[in-house]
Design an enzyme around this catalytic site. Structure first.
Site, PDB file in Angstrom:
ATOM      1  N   ALA A  32      10.379  -2.434   4.152  1.00 60.36           N
ATOM      2  CA  ALA A  32      11.829  -2.989   4.085  1.00 60.36           C
ATOM      3  C   ALA A  32      12.127  -3.062   2.728  1.00 60.36           C
ATOM      4  O   ALA A  32      12.689  -3.921   2.151  1.00 60.36           O
ATOM      5  CB  ALA A  32      11.754  -4.545   4.539  1.00 60.36           C
ATOM      6  N   HIS A  37      12.572  -2.323  -5.132  1.00 61.11           N
ATOM      7  CA  HIS A  37      11.359  -1.531  -5.120  1.00 61.11           C
ATOM      8  C   HIS A  37      11.625  -0.195  -5.773  1.00 61.11           C
ATOM      9  O   HIS A  37      10.737   0.492  -6.240  1.00 61.11           O
ATOM     10  CB  HIS A  37      11.224  -1.202  -3.464  1.00 61.11           C
ATOM     11  CG  HIS A  37      10.688  -2.332  -2.870  1.00 61.11           C
ATOM     12  ND1 HIS A  37      11.395  -3.138  -1.734  1.00 61.11           N
ATOM     13  CD2 HIS A  37       9.532  -3.213  -3.035  1.00 61.11           C
ATOM     14  CE1 HIS A  37      10.837  -4.023  -1.186  1.00 61.11           C
ATOM     15  NE2 HIS A  37       9.416  -4.301  -1.869  1.00 61.11           N
ATOM     16  N   GLN A  61      -2.170 -12.355   4.345  1.00 61.51           N
ATOM     17  CA  GLN A  61      -1.411 -13.298   3.504  1.00 61.51           C
ATOM     18  C   GLN A  61      -0.366 -14.134   3.787  1.00 61.51           C
ATOM     19  O   GLN A  61       0.353 -14.746   2.986  1.00 61.51           O
ATOM     20  CB  GLN A  61      -1.030 -12.346   2.102  1.00 61.51           C
ATOM     21  CG  GLN A  61       0.145 -11.626   2.597  1.00 61.51           C
ATOM     22  CD  GLN A  61       0.774 -10.409   1.386  1.00 61.51           C
ATOM     23  OE1 GLN A  61      -0.119  -9.680   1.045  1.00 61.51           O
ATOM     24  NE2 GLN A  61       1.898 -10.547   0.624  1.00 61.51           N
ATOM     25  N   SER A 187      12.925  -8.334   0.690  1.00 59.74           N
ATOM     26  CA  SER A 187      13.271  -7.905   1.992  1.00 59.74           C
ATOM     27  C   SER A 187      13.526  -8.880   2.910  1.00 59.74           C
ATOM     28  O   SER A 187      14.132  -8.674   4.029  1.00 59.74           O
ATOM     29  CB  SER A 187      11.693  -7.357   2.426  1.00 59.74           C
ATOM     30  OG  SER A 187      11.381  -6.220   1.510  1.00 59.74           O
TER      31      SER A 187
END
EC number: 6.3.2.1
Length: 283
Positions: A32, A37, A61, A187
């Site tokens: 995403a 990023h 996680q 995201s």
């Protein structure tokens, strides 16, 4: 751009580069992708010969199965974005490729920093983070790896894990990448409704005001002021706000001009969880 889904194929490719003394930069992601990023990838490109990006939504996680299920998955768009910045290698393993038949976390000791803030609200989260990052570091064996400071606690946990396990990788923290209105890129932002997206920049505006108030007011006064900003908000609900020592990540009650401090915040927009943080100048 070369794309690999099997770790042994990726290792073979990277070994050829390393045999020719090429340096490897690594940007682990959960996909995403957004401009934040891409900023990490560009940093990695400046300092390394080859850049590897991984795209893997790590199940261990997530403490909330619904959050895992709803996490955005945009592979085709992600690949287009990576090609637009001339990424060298993409690694897209399956859950089975990473965990085989044992989707569980290792247990780590991060010297207590894992129990602060996010650790208090997301049980087992940092064991999951440590497990996947350690696994990816062992597969890619990069010279340098790049992470955004939006997840500042995660960054410190990863640095601690690298040191404790003697991994030969330099972990680089990069500045938070923000929208024009200040909202930290995430995201999860794509899941915000129009009303929530309009409201969300308040999080950074509050942090900016905290930065100003921190020089003249007590920690308690600043904390109470933050609480009041969200007390009756129709779109945003404060989960926590704290001012912490940047090194130990322990919340402070009294300012210390000899130490570095950082403000941390987590806010819910309905079930969508947004986090942010801001370095606070010394007095």
């Amino acid at each position: 751009m070369k794309v690999f889904s099997k770790k042994n194929d990726l290792k073979d490719c990277l070994l050829a580069y390393k045999s020719n003394n090429k340096t490897i930069g690594f940007v682990p992601t959960m996909g995403a992708l957004h401009r934040g990023h891409l900023s990490l990838i560009k940093k990695a490109q400046q300092k390394n010969d080859i850049v590897v990006v991984s795209l893997f939504v790590n199940p261990t996680q997530f403490d909330n199965a619904e959050d895992l299920a709803k996490y955005p998955k945009t592979l085709a768009k992600d690949i287009d974005m990576l090609r637009s910045v001339h990424c060298d290698i993409l690694f897209t393993p399956s859950v089975e490729e990473i965990y085989e038949n044992n989707i569980t976390s290792e247990n780590f000791n991060f010297d207590g920093i894992e129990h602060q803030m996010e650790g208090k609200f997301r049980k087992g989260h940092f064991n999951g983070v440590g497990t996947i990052v350690k696994a990816l570091f062992e597969i890619v064996a990069p010279h340098k790896a790049y992470f955004g400071q939006k997840d500042f606690q995660q960054l410190q946990v990863i640095k601690k894990m690298v040191k404790k396990h003697g991994l030969q990788v330099k972990v680089k923290g990069c500045p938070i990448y923000r929208e024009q209105d200040g909202l930290a890129m995430s995201s999860r932002n794509v899941r915000l409704s129009k009303e929530q997206r309009i409201a969300a920049p308040l999080i950074y505006k509050v942090l900016q005001e905290v930065g100003r108030k921190f020089n003249t007011q007590s920690v308690l006064e600043v904390t109470e002021w933050v609480d009041n900003q969200f007390k009756n908000h129709t779109s945003l609900r404060l989960e926590y706000f704290t001012i912490a020592n940047e090194k130990s990540l322990e919340s402070i009650k009294i300012k210390d001009s000899r130490k570095k401090h950082r403000a941390f915040i987590a806010v819910f927009a309905d079930e969508i969880r947004l986090i942010d943080n801001l370095h606070l100048n010394n007095l």
